[in-house]
Design a protein around this motif. Structure first.
Motif, PDB file in Angstrom:
ATOM      1  N   ARG A   1      34.068  81.627  78.177  1.00  5.20           N
ATOM      2  CA  ARG A   1      35.438  81.921  77.548  1.00  5.20           C
ATOM      3  C   ARG A   1      36.488  81.747  78.622  1.00  5.20           C
ATOM      4  NH1 ARG A   1      38.149  83.583  73.279  1.00  5.20           N
ATOM      5  NH2 ARG A   1      36.535  83.797  71.978  1.00  5.20           N
ATOM      6  N   GLY A   2      36.126  82.388  79.912  1.00  7.49           N
ATOM      7  CA  GLY A   2      36.942  82.822  80.944  1.00  7.49           C
ATOM      8  C   GLY A   2      37.140  81.357  81.527  1.00  7.49           C
ATOM      9  N   ALA A   3      36.103  80.564  81.772  1.00  3.01           N
ATOM     10  CA  ALA A   3      36.062  79.346  82.254  1.00  3.01           C
ATOM     11  C   ALA A   3      37.043  78.387  81.481  1.00  3.01           C
ATOM     12  CB  ALA A   3      34.651  78.795  82.733  1.00  3.01           C
ATOM     13  N   PHE A   4      37.025  78.256  80.219  1.00  6.89           N
ATOM     14  CA  PHE A   4      37.575  77.357  79.413  1.00  6.89           C
ATOM     15  C   PHE A   4      39.361  77.844  79.414  1.00  6.89           C
ATOM     16  CE2 PHE A   4      34.858  75.388  75.998  1.00  6.89           C
ATOM     17  CZ  PHE A   4      33.861  74.956  76.845  1.00  6.89           C
ATOM     18  N   GLU A   5      39.520  79.056  79.608  1.00  3.69           N
ATOM     19  CA  GLU A   5      40.844  79.626  79.639  1.00  3.69           C
ATOM     20  C   GLU A   5      41.447  79.011  80.898  1.00  3.69           C
ATOM     21  OE1 GLU A   5      40.789  83.691  79.116  1.00  3.69           O
ATOM     22  OE2 GLU A   5      40.271  83.744  76.935  1.00  3.69           O
ATOM     23  N   HIS A   6      40.803  79.287  81.755  1.00  4.28           N
ATOM     24  CA  HIS A   6      41.298  78.949  83.318  1.00  4.28           C
ATOM     25  C   HIS A   6      41.557  77.260  83.304  1.00  4.28           C
ATOM     26  CE1 HIS A   6      40.863  82.389  85.034  1.00  4.28           C
ATOM     27  NE2 HIS A   6      39.639  82.594  85.203  1.00  4.28           N
ATOM     28  N   ALA A   7      40.597  76.502  82.652  1.00  5.32           N
ATOM     29  CA  ALA A   7      40.665  74.875  82.647  1.00  5.32           C
ATOM     30  C   ALA A   7      42.129  74.689  81.914  1.00  5.32           C
ATOM     31  CB  ALA A   7      39.523  74.384  82.010  1.00  5.32           C
ATOM     32  N   ARG A   8      42.017  75.251  80.521  1.00 12.03           N
ATOM     33  CA  ARG A   8      43.519  74.798  79.647  1.00 12.03           C
ATOM     34  C   ARG A   8      44.516  75.278  80.450  1.00 12.03           C
ATOM     35  NH1 ARG A   8      39.629  76.491  74.631  1.00 12.03           N
ATOM     36  NH2 ARG A   8      38.802  74.386  74.139  1.00 12.03           N
ATOM     37  N   GLY A   9      44.577  76.637  80.987  1.00  9.27           N
ATOM     38  CA  GLY A   9      45.741  76.961  81.738  1.00  9.27           C
ATOM     39  C   GLY A   9      46.026  75.901  82.890  1.00  9.27           C
ATOM     40  N   ALA A  10      45.458  75.420  83.435  1.00 11.85           N
ATOM     41  CA  ALA A  10      45.536  74.379  84.411  1.00 11.85           C
ATOM     42  C   ALA A  10      45.962  72.825  83.810  1.00 11.85           C
ATOM     43  CB  ALA A  10      44.352  73.912  85.281  1.00 11.85           C
ATOM     44  N   GLY A  11      45.791  72.874  82.447  1.00 12.37           N
ATOM     45  CA  GLY A  11      46.338  71.688  81.944  1.00 12.37           C
ATOM     46  C   GLY A  11      45.023  70.667  81.672  1.00 12.37           C
TER      47      GLY A  11
END
Length: 1001
Positions: free
Chosen positions: A791-801
């Protein structure tokens, strides 16, 4: 001092063993750099110049092995002159030092190394063809043409002297007359295990890497090179003849051997061993303390004795077979002649009714679902039932058939590494008392009366020397009635069609059901009566040439009774090595050949059962009947591409997406997991406009070029080119041995490493495209992602576009038990999901499923088309897999069995300190082996030991993880609780055995 004065080199000198020269390593600290060779007084400088010329010549050739580079002295000469304190003159040479391990320091060479050596020798000899030097025309004391003087009057014990004398007589009879007609070239002349260096290849197997000591180089028949090397590398082999075949086949594939050369190898190998023993005997007298001179004595004596037990004709025929020549040259003419004959029927019933051809191989449908009958009684019952159902009184057991029965505990010889399972004759099943007739006129050659399980019982062998036949031959009749042989005598003439015996009762024939074993024999190999009726598969080609197909004697065409046993694992590996890239590795030190799969089991051609813990592709079980039937039905109707409307494609895409969250609504069907991940990468780049990717350390996403670039398992592994600029690597979220293992906030810190990776992309003013992550890490070592990480990794990835790609090529379709998809365990939904391996149960099928908006961004005018992806047969296979998963509730089975299995393995961990961690979920389990739990240092050798130990006990498991110490379990989903219990018990035994072996060594 010598090295400095002659070559200007400063270093520490260390003496090493040598045969004639004094040799010294010249080292810088502990690192050897050169080899200084000081020749004895009186050595011919021309011979030294020959060696240097050969080395200089080979330095310009492309060879698979290095040879020592020649170092010039301060005056530019290849050979210097040194005078010792007494005034003696010595020639001095300096050579470059070669790295590698001496072959003599390793265990006996395996088949792959033997092939590598044979191929390397051929390349060496090919490079020397046409090379000339005035000093090459010499005969030294190790030259094989000096065999007669060297082997004469050596101080040998009586037994060895007789053996050497017999070998020398054969050499003089067979080799010496042939020498003038053999092709000749300069050869190394002493390729032995003390002169040959090996190193680990890309797959960990040992390969030839260097060759030293050209002191015996001379002009000689080219085949001498191969024979000399064979003499040394056959020593210590459990099956010397197989070792010989490996070397000869590889040599011949590179530098073609002439048939007349092959015919001499047996005698050349033996006489080289004799010369070695004679030199050793003289050396013992002259220098009793120099063990170096006796280094091969024991092995040579043993091998010489072993070769004496192999008939020359059989040895030569085996080498001919390895080269692709007809093993017995006479067999072709004999077989053709037999086709012109009209033999009398062996029994009356063969002329009166059509026999039932029986199939007793592991592939057979005659075995009623079994792979092999396990005893004679079940074999007899099987035959009786087959004949009764077919309505005939005569059955034919086939020629060249591999019978799993012979591999059962009842029949396998415990001392043999390979059981004899290939049937060399035909069986004619008919009631006891059936009269047997001579098919052709002949002479009674011999009788036998054996009553052991694998023997024929009472037998007759007839010899046939017919006027128009191209060669004499023999026919063997086994399983006869003892009383029916009364009145026959050796040498007695037998007319065609004359009654010679009758079929015996089971009790006088080792318990076998009543039948006649009939066999053709081209050469009795010096045997009188105890001639084998079954052969090892590795030797089947030679034996089948010696014992041709006897179908003609049954009134049937050859193909009716020829079972075609195919190539043995050893022969197939040899052929594969010659035509398939070495990058395609094989499992196990001794690769296995499988011919059938059922459920969670594989079966070898010998009928041996292997519990399969590796093949997650066969998701619902090998050869599942529902999947097979679906493929067969659709293949019989239509198989084409997706440019046509077809119900199967649409219904399967609808069914697949219905099993996923609503966001994942658009499906692409492709052929493999690699294709799926490559398409996912293209989708991500089309949607984001970015190129850069973040991946998890140790990850593997496929074998296409684009995917090797985003797979640290590959680009950081052997042969890899390192991380490309467009890829950033996040820490592997390993809760046991990872960067943040044991820390309370490890999931967050691992997820933060994903954020850091995207930050590096942004700092470089590049644009992110995707975060790729397996929903459970396979090649990383069967890692279950810690809660909260994804969940955290996906949030960081999507936050980076970037978009988030969940790679479930290995772990989808209920394998982890709790949910149908592994990502669901983490309460996340990826933007793109890739599926493969288990999706079609072995049929080429894979899928990419994504959001509609991502698919629309990809539809930019460039058509995506996949010739085979989503074809009707693939869709039928996909539907069938989902049918079985649902009907048999295999996801629930994985959960229940997996929980219990993990509990048992954790109990095993409590008994074995070698087990550092047991982890997994459902039927995705990893067992990490460590040297000790404190340091967690990898126990890779223990893992390899366990794999081989379990294979020998019929269980297939494999190794993964960046440190090659994780045993991985991902079997077909139909594996049972009793199978799991068996694995735990076998693992317990394997770990105990490893410790015991470590203590012994």
């Amino acid at each position: 001092m010598i090295a400095n004065k002659c070559y200007g080199i400063v270093g520490e000198a260390r003496a090493v063993d040598g045969f004639a020269d004094q040799s010294f390593l010249i080292c810088s600290g502990s690192t050897p750099l050169h080899v200084l060779k000081v020749s004895p007084t009186g050595i011919d400088a021309a011979v030294l110049n020959l060696q240097d010329a050969i080395l200089d010549h080979l330095a310009t050739q492309k060879l698979p092995m290095a040879v020592p580079p020649v170092v010039r002295d301060l005056d530019g000469r290849t050979t210097s002159v040194w005078k010792d304190e007494s005034g003696g003159t010595h020639h001095v040479r300096l050579l470059g030092y070669l790295t590698g391990e001496f072959a003599c320091d390793l265990p006996v060479a395996d088949a792959a190394l033997l092939r590598n050596i044979g191929r390397g020798l051929a390349q060496l000899d090919r490079a020397l063809l046409g090379f000339e030097h005035p000093a090459a025309n010499r005969l030294h004391s190790w030259h094989l043409e000096q065999a007669s003087p060297v082997c004469r009057d050596a101080p040998l014990d009586e037994e060895l002297a007789a053996l050497v004398s017999a070998c020398l007589t054969d050499y003089q009879q067979h080799v010496e007359p042939a020498l003038p007609d053999l092709r000749r070239s300069v050869i190394h002349g002493d390729v032995n295990d003390h002169n040959l260096l090996v190193a680990a290849g890309p797959g960990g197997d040992r390969r030839l890497c260097g060759l030293i000591d050209f002191g015996d180089a001379a002009m000689a028949p080219t085949v001498f090179e191969l024979a000399i090397a064979m003499a040394y590398f056959m020593m210590g082999q459990q099956r010397p003849l197989l070792a010989a075949q490996e070397m000869v086949a590889a040599y011949h594939a590179t530098l073609i051997l002439e048939e007349r050369e092959v015919a001499l190898i047996y005698d050349l190998v033996r006489v080289r061993l004799c010369m070695s023993l004679c030199h050793a005997a003289r050396a013992r007298q002259a220098a009793p303390g120099n063990d170096y001179l006796l280094r091969s004595e024991a092995g040579a004596r043993t091998l010489l004795s072993e070769l004496g037990a192999i008939p020359r004709s059989f040895f030569t025929a085996s080498l001919r077979e390895a080269c692709g020549f007809t093993p017995w040259p006479e067999s072709t003419a004999l077989a053709a002649w037999l086709q012109t004959q009209s033999p009398a029927p062996l029994i009356d019933a063969l002329a009166q009714q059509t026999p039932r051809i029986l199939d007793f191989t592991p592939r057979s449908d005659d075995l009623s679902g079994a792979v092999a009958p396990r005893d004679v009684q079940s074999f007899a019952s099987l035959i009786a039932g087959l004949l009764e159902r077919s309505g005939t009184g005569v059955g034919i057991g086939r020629y060249g058939e591999i019978r799993g029965l012979y591999n059962s505990e009842v029949f396998a010889a415990g001392s043999e590494d390979e059981p004899r399972t290939v049937h060399l004759g035909v069986d004619v099943f008919s009631p006891a008392g059936t009269v047997v007739y001579a098919p052709l006129q002949g002479t009674v050659h011999s009788f036998a009366d054996n009553n052991r399980p694998l023997d024929y019982g009472p037998t007759i062998i007839l010899e046939h020397s017919l006027a128009d036949a191209p060669a004499r031959f023999f026919t063997l009749y086994g399983h006869l009635a003892r009383e029916s042989l009364d009145g026959l005598a050796v040498g007695q003439q037998v007319r065609q069609g004359e009654a010679i015996a009758s079929i015996g009762e089971p009790q006088v024939n080792g318990g076998w059901p009543a039948h006649l074993h009939f066999q053709l024999i081209g050469d009795m190999l010096g045997l009188r009566e105890d001639f084998p009726g079954v052969a090892r598969h590795s030797e089947a080609g030679t034996w089948k040439s010696l014992c041709p197909n006897p179908a003609r004697f049954l009134g049937l065409p050859d193909e009716a009774v020829d079972a075609d046993c195919g190539a043995s694992p050893l022969v197939l590996a040899r052929r594969r090595d010659a035509c398939v890239s070495p990058s395609l590795s094989l499992s196990f030190r001794e690769p296995i050949k499988v011919v059938r799969g059922r459920g969670a089991r594989l079966y070898t051609e010998q009928g041996r059962e292997i519990l399969d813990l590796v093949n997650n592709v066969a998701h619902v079980g090998h050869a599942h009947p529902h999947v097979v039937a679906a493929i067969e039905r659709q293949e019989a109707l239509l198989n084409t591409n997706t440019r046509y409307l077809h119900d199967g494609l649409v219904s399967y895409a609808e069914r697949l997406t219905s099993l996923l969250p609503d966001e994942l609504d658009t499906c692409f069907l492709v052929c493999s997991g690699s294709e799926a991940n490559d398409l996912a990468l293209r989708l991500a780049r089309a949607f984001t406009g970015g190129r850069d990717v973040v991946v998890v350390d140790g990850a593997y996403h496929g074998n296409l070029g684009t995917l090797v670039e985003i797979s640290p398992y590959k680009f950081d592994g052997p042969g890899g080119s390192g991380r490309p600029r467009h890829v950033q690597v996040a820490a592997m979220p390993d809760s046991y041995n990872g960067l943040f293992a044991g820390e309370s906030d490890a999931p967050r810190r691992y997820a933060d490493s994903v954020a850091a990776a995207f930050s590096r992309i942004v700092r470089q003013q590049r644009r992110p495209a995707a975060f790729f992550c397996e929903s459970a890490l396979g090649c990383g070592g069967q890692i279950i992602l810690p809660a909260g990480y994804l969940r955290g990794a996906f949030e960081h990835a999507r936050g980076a576009g970037a978009v988030c790609v969940a790679d479930e090529v290995q772990v989808g379709f209920g394998r982890l038990g709790r949910n149908f998809w592994a990502f669901e365990d983490h309460d996340v939904v990826p933007d793109i999901l890739t599926l493969g391996k288990p999706i079609g149960n072995g049929y080429p099928l894979a899928a990419v499923i994504t959001r509609r908006e991502i698919a629309e961004a990809f539809a930019n005018g460039m058509e995506y088309f996949n010739t085979f992806g989503g074809n009707p047969v693939a869709c039928a296979a996909g539907h069938a897999v989902l049918d079985v998963l649902e009907k048999d509730r295999l996801q629930e089975h994985a959960r229940v069995l997996g929980d219990a299995w993990l509990e048992d393995l954790q109990a095993l961990m409590a008994r074995h300190a070698l087990i550092g961690d047991v982890r997994g979920r459902g039927l995705f389990i990893g067992i990490e082996l460590v040297l000790d739990r404190e340091s967690r240092a990898p126990a890779a050798a223990a893992a390899s030991h366990v794999v081989e130990f379990l294979k020998d006990r019929g269980i297939q498991i494999s190794i993964d993880g960046p440190r090659y110490n994780v045993l991985k379990i991902k079997p077909p989903m139909v594996i049972s609780a009793s199978d799991a219990a068996r694995v735990v018990a076998a693992l317990d035994e394997a770990l105990e055995d490893y410790i015991a072996e470590a203590v012994r060594s």
